[in-house]
Design an enzyme around this catalytic site. Structure first.
Site, PDB file in Angstrom:
ATOM      1  N   HIS A 127       0.814  -1.236   0.000  1.00  0.00           N
ATOM      2  CA  HIS A 127       0.000   0.000   0.000  1.00  0.00           C
ATOM      3  C   HIS A 127       0.843   1.280   0.000  1.00  0.00           C
ATOM      4  CE1 HIS A 127      -3.636  -2.263   0.472  1.00  0.00           C
ATOM      5  NE2 HIS A 127      -3.305  -2.730   1.660  1.00  0.00           N
ATOM      6  N   ALA A 128       2.108   1.168   0.407  1.00  0.00           N
ATOM      7  CA  ALA A 128       2.920   2.394   0.517  1.00  0.00           C
ATOM      8  C   ALA A 128       3.099   3.031  -0.856  1.00  0.00           C
ATOM      9  CB  ALA A 128       4.272   2.069   1.139  1.00  0.00           C
TER      10      ALA A 128
END
Ligand SMILES: [Zn+2]
Ligand SMILES: [Zn+2]
Length: 322
Positions: A127-128
């Site tokens: 998700h980063a």
């Protein structure tokens, strides 16, 4: 039989948030114990100490401002790195750098053929984004590995497969217009689960049209639905003929995960790993790098990831008599 390297060591539980957070150290510890119990003595498995990434490797993907921000937050050790999902803790910068260092070393090892396949259980931080943390993910080791593979190893067709229950938005969108990066992602429908993305019409843009495959499953979907979806990924892989496969095998799609509504069993991980493993030998000289990802029911995490490791060891190419 193939050899599999696994990054496990003293620093492994460091990437974990305080005790009431779903990503806490107990999930890795239970996996570690089960792994030692069941597979600890296998000759085909090599356990390796995680290694820290230097800052220039983080900067292959992340912005300098963001890397500096994480470094500062890591010294103070409080507050959040995003809007409330990903807490800062003392040492979060180093812990996250170990995740990246191990994933990149894993990639180098399989490209040099020192070990057939690698599994980094604390990797898969999908998700980063380039400039921000999101969804418990600080540095996106999968995205950094993709750039490392392109830039430092000259690979041109990379397949990223993601079976975490959440859509791998930090990989899909950051390479959305990149025709060298193919993503195939099975996840719970974004209308019911974070991050709310990954619909089937999202297939890449510009020159990269058709390089992104998103398959979303309704809450309550189990092994049968998963297998059907995975067969589409198999077809996709055969069509695109990758030079490397990165496999994010998050375990939060198994029944009774506290955060999601899918009900697979570890059979999903067995099925996916066996298929991808076979594909990797057929299409790209066995280059497959597996990364852990999410999973918030510790028993499920252990069961699913043991299947991943077993699936990477077990390979019997068909012998044909000419
Ligand atoms: Zn193999
Ligand atoms: Zn997840």
């Amino acid at each position: 039989m193939c050899s599999v390297g696994i990054f496990l060591g003293e620093t492994t539980p460091r990437y974990s948030f305080p005790d009431d957070h779903p990503l806490r150290s107990s999930r890795v510890e239970i996996f570690l114990n089960k792994f030692r119990e069941e597979l600890g003595n296998k000759e085909s498995i090599k356990v390796m100490e995680p290694i820290i990434a230097s800052e220039d490797l983080l900067l292959l993907f992340h912005t300098k401002e963001y890397v500096d921000f994480v470094k500062r937050a890591s010294e103070y050790g409080f507050g959040y790195l995003d809007y409330g999902d990903t807490p800062a803790f003392k040492g979060v910068f180093e812990a996250s750098s170990y995740v990246v260092g191990s994933t990149l070393l894993g990639l180098d090892i399989i490209l040099k053929k020192e070990i057939d396949h690698i599994f980094n259980p604390i990797g898969g931080m999908h998700h980063a984004r380039r400039d921000r943390a999101a969804g418990f993910c600080v540095f996106n080791d999968a995205s950094i590995a993709i750039i490392h593979a392109k830039k430092n190893h000259g690979l041109k067709r990379i397949l990223y497969v993601d079976i975490d229950a959440h859509h791998g938005d930090g990989v899909c969108y950051e390479f959305y217009d990149d025709p060298m990066v193919f993503t195939a992602d099975i996840h719970e429908d974004g209308r019911y689960l974070y991050p709310g993305t990954g619909f089937s019409h999202e297939t890449g843009s510009g020159e990269a049209e058709g390089t992104k495959l998103n398959i979303s499953l309704k809450p309550g979907a189990g092994d049968e639905e998963f297998k059907e979806a995975f067969d589409e990924i198999e077809e996709f892989a055969h069509r695109i003929k990758p030079e490397l496969i990165i496999f994010q095998c998050g375990a939060d799609g198994l029944r009774n995960d506290p955060l999601t509504h899918l009900v697979y069993t570890e059979e999903a991980h067995r099925y996916a790993t066996k298929k991808l493993h076979k594909i990797s030998h057929e299409l790209c000289d066995g280059r497959i790098l597996a990364l852990g990802g999410g999973g918030y029911n510790p028993d499920n995490v252990a069961k699913a990831w043991l299947e991943v490791i077993k699936g990477l060891i077990d390979y019997h190419p068909m012998v044909t008599n000419l």
